[in-house]
Design a protein around this motif. Structure first.
Motif, PDB file in Angstrom:
ATOM      1  N   UNK A  47      30.231   0.169 -23.434  1.00  0.00           N
ATOM      2  CA  UNK A  47      30.265  -0.937 -24.161  1.00  0.00           C
ATOM      3  C   UNK A  47      29.545  -2.321 -24.171  1.00  0.00           C
ATOM      4  N   UNK A  48      28.681  -2.494 -22.845  1.00  0.00           N
ATOM      5  CA  UNK A  48      27.464  -3.520 -22.828  1.00  0.00           C
ATOM      6  C   UNK A  48      26.402  -3.250 -23.822  1.00  0.00           C
ATOM      7  N   UNK A  49      26.356  -4.213 -23.645  1.00  0.00           N
ATOM      8  CA  UNK A  49      24.980  -4.791 -24.706  1.00  0.00           C
ATOM      9  C   UNK A  49      23.498  -4.808 -24.176  1.00  0.00           C
ATOM     10  N   UNK A  50      23.036  -4.340 -25.091  1.00  0.00           N
ATOM     11  CA  UNK A  50      21.794  -4.626 -24.477  1.00  0.00           C
ATOM     12  C   UNK A  50      20.778  -4.049 -25.532  1.00  0.00           C
ATOM     13  N   UNK A  51      19.394  -5.007 -24.926  1.00  0.00           N
ATOM     14  CA  UNK A  51      18.514  -4.840 -26.123  1.00  0.00           C
ATOM     15  C   UNK A  51      17.833  -6.199 -26.442  1.00  0.00           C
ATOM     16  N   UNK A  52      17.544  -6.745 -27.274  1.00  0.00           N
ATOM     17  CA  UNK A  52      16.591  -7.954 -26.934  1.00  0.00           C
ATOM     18  C   UNK A  52      16.551  -8.381 -28.896  1.00  0.00           C
ATOM     19  N   UNK A  53      16.410  -9.754 -29.252  1.00  0.00           N
ATOM     20  CA  UNK A  53      16.243  -9.969 -30.174  1.00  0.00           C
ATOM     21  C   UNK A  53      16.888  -9.362 -31.268  1.00  0.00           C
ATOM     22  N   UNK A  54      16.538  -9.260 -32.966  1.00  0.00           N
ATOM     23  CA  UNK A  54      17.402  -8.476 -33.609  1.00  0.00           C
ATOM     24  C   UNK A  54      17.504  -6.989 -33.294  1.00  0.00           C
ATOM     25  N   UNK A  55      17.131  -6.677 -32.208  1.00  0.00           N
ATOM     26  CA  UNK A  55      17.242  -5.401 -31.813  1.00  0.00           C
ATOM     27  C   UNK A  55      18.616  -4.693 -30.431  1.00  0.00           C
ATOM     28  N   UNK A  56      19.664  -5.278 -30.759  1.00  0.00           N
ATOM     29  CA  UNK A  56      20.565  -5.224 -29.767  1.00  0.00           C
ATOM     30  C   UNK A  56      21.874  -4.392 -29.700  1.00  0.00           C
ATOM     31  N   UNK A  57      21.658  -3.305 -29.100  1.00  0.00           N
ATOM     32  CA  UNK A  57      22.984  -2.082 -29.381  1.00  0.00           C
ATOM     33  C   UNK A  57      24.375  -2.114 -28.109  1.00  0.00           C
ATOM     34  N   UNK A  58      24.920  -1.463 -28.824  1.00  0.00           N
ATOM     35  CA  UNK A  58      26.101  -1.384 -27.876  1.00  0.00           C
ATOM     36  C   UNK A  58      26.033  -0.142 -27.391  1.00  0.00           C
ATOM     37  N   UNK A  59      26.545   0.569 -25.458  1.00  0.00           N
ATOM     38  CA  UNK A  59      26.431   1.903 -25.676  1.00  0.00           C
ATOM     39  C   UNK A  59      27.108   1.962 -25.664  1.00  0.00           C
ATOM     40  N   UNK A  60      27.522   3.034 -25.745  1.00  0.00           N
ATOM     41  CA  UNK A  60      28.804   4.251 -25.922  1.00  0.00           C
ATOM     42  C   UNK A  60      28.159   5.605 -25.242  1.00  0.00           C
ATOM     43  N   UNK A  61      28.332   5.822 -24.337  1.00  0.00           N
ATOM     44  CA  UNK A  61      28.154   6.573 -23.380  1.00  0.00           C
ATOM     45  C   UNK A  61      28.525   8.157 -23.328  1.00  0.00           C
ATOM     46  N   UNK A  62      29.908   7.916 -23.701  1.00  0.00           N
ATOM     47  CA  UNK A  62      30.716   9.338 -23.863  1.00  0.00           C
ATOM     48  C   UNK A  62      30.521   9.725 -25.378  1.00  0.00           C
ATOM     49  N   UNK A  63      29.591   8.972 -25.863  1.00  0.00           N
ATOM     50  CA  UNK A  63      29.675  10.264 -27.446  1.00  0.00           C
ATOM     51  C   UNK A  63      29.284  11.359 -27.560  1.00  0.00           C
ATOM     52  N   UNK A  64      28.412  11.646 -27.374  1.00  0.00           N
ATOM     53  CA  UNK A  64      27.931  13.386 -26.942  1.00  0.00           C
ATOM     54  C   UNK A  64      28.472  13.915 -26.206  1.00  0.00           C
TER      55      UNK A  64
END
Length: 353
Positions: free
Chosen positions: A37-54
């Motif tokens: 659920x943490x948000x990572x990345x910079x500028x317009x390219x930021x992402x929420x982490x979903x570790x268990x997705x796969x």
């Protein structure tokens, strides 16, 4: 305050604390690791982490290394790994398993999707057995390319450990011998050898771990070839017939294959140089590069910084990833990260925010 009153107050606090510990809210009982659920990345390219997705049932659908992933025209996400119980795992975008197949690829490593006028094929590179396979989407093998000594391109003793393929606009097959002799080999669509270029070395037109390869269509009138030179921390640009053009230097980043989505280039970084500028275990992140070949975001890594036009060293900032081996970018610009040597983890989703 009387002793009696003090005892009552203490009893109330103790009871309240006990209740809080006993009747935990649902979200605390099922809290995920902090990174999820943490948000990572910079500028317009930021992402929420979903570790268990796969994540899947490892007893039924085990993975060893999740090496690479592509998306087909139906939106299915196809992953290759080196576990012969199921080399190929096919997910929908919610992370549900749709299909699995493949027992023939003990080193299942490179995965390229080729859309040939609406008909889709996969190219699977296996450096362990030194072969490249063309298959349909159900796993039927349609073409096998073996050791280049069979066509006079290598000596029999030359190592051939192909890591990746790319398919040119005319169907030319490019094979990167990234764990072998560092050549890029060209074949006709039927698998007939044309020529080779590159080789091992520190020259501009040579490679040190030619791990990945892709066609760059960002200049539609003039497509080029982008080849990884991972130990050089670089991508190298060539004409489609193998003439060197330029280098994209990415200091600190041991990049894997280049992945294009519209005008943006994405790549997994398998290691960075965390300790004394050495290649450091468990130091991966993702890097994102714009059309002018400028790094604009490093999810999991340090913010890209340019001084006098020169990119400064890039490093892992947060230990979210171990070794990012590949990325796949869907039509909503979410990223799916495949990892090598990462405790048999399944792909991680980075949701664009």
């Amino acid at each position: 305050m009387s002793d009696t009153h003090s005892r009552r107050q203490f009893a109330k606090i103790t009871a309240a604390t006990a209740a809080a510990l006993t009747f935990k809210p649902f979200y605390i009982l099922h809290a995920k690791p902090k990174v999820d659920g943490e948000v990572i990345g910079h500028g317009n390219h930021r992402y929420k982490v979903h570790q268990g997705w796969g994540n899947l049932d490892a007893s039924q659908f085990p993975v060893n290394n999740c090496h690479e992933m592509v998306q087909d025209s139906k939106g299915r996400l196809i992953m290759v790994g080196d576990e012969i119980k199921n080399n190929i795992l096919i997910y929908d975008r919610s992370g549900k398993l749709l299909e699995s197949w493949g027992h023939e690829f003990p080193g299942g490593h490179g995965l390229t999707l080729w859309n040939a006028n609406g008909e889709e094929f996969l190219f699977i590179s296996d450096p362990n057995i030194g072969k490249v396979f063309k298959t349909d989407l159900k796993g039927k093998i349609l073409l096998t390319i073996e050791h280049p000594s069979k066509v006079g391109a290598y000596k029999e003793a030359d190592p051939f450990k192909p890591t990746e393929t790319a398919i040119g606009p005319d169907g030319t097959i490019y094979i990167a011998d990234g764990y072998g002799s560092q050549w890029i080999l060209r074949y006709t669509p039927k698998g007939e050898f044309i020529d080779k270029f590159g080789g091992s070395g520190d020259g501009d037109a040579q490679f040190s771990t030619a791990h990945g390869i892709a066609i760059d269509y960002r200049d539609k009138a003039n497509p080029t070839l982008i080849v990884t030179s991972r130990a050089h921390n670089a991508f190298k640009k060539f004409t489609l017939d193998g003439k060197y053009l330029s280098t994209i230097f990415l200091p600190g980043a041991f990049v894997c294959r280049p992945v294009f989505k519209e005008d943006t280039l994405y790549a997994g970084v398998c290691w960075s140089r965390l300790r004394y500028l050495n290649q450091t275990p468990n130091s991966g992140f993702v890097t994102i590069i714009d059309k002018s070949n400028k790094v604009i975001s490093n999810p999991g890594g340090t913010k890209p910084e340019y001084r006098n036009g020169e990119l400064q060293i890039m490093l892992q900032e947060k230990p979210i990833f171990m070794h990012c081996h590949d990325v796949c970018v869907d039509n909503d610009h979410n990223i799916y990260v495949c990892q090598w040597n990462a405790k048999k983890t399944y792909p991680v989703k980075l949701e664009r925010v």
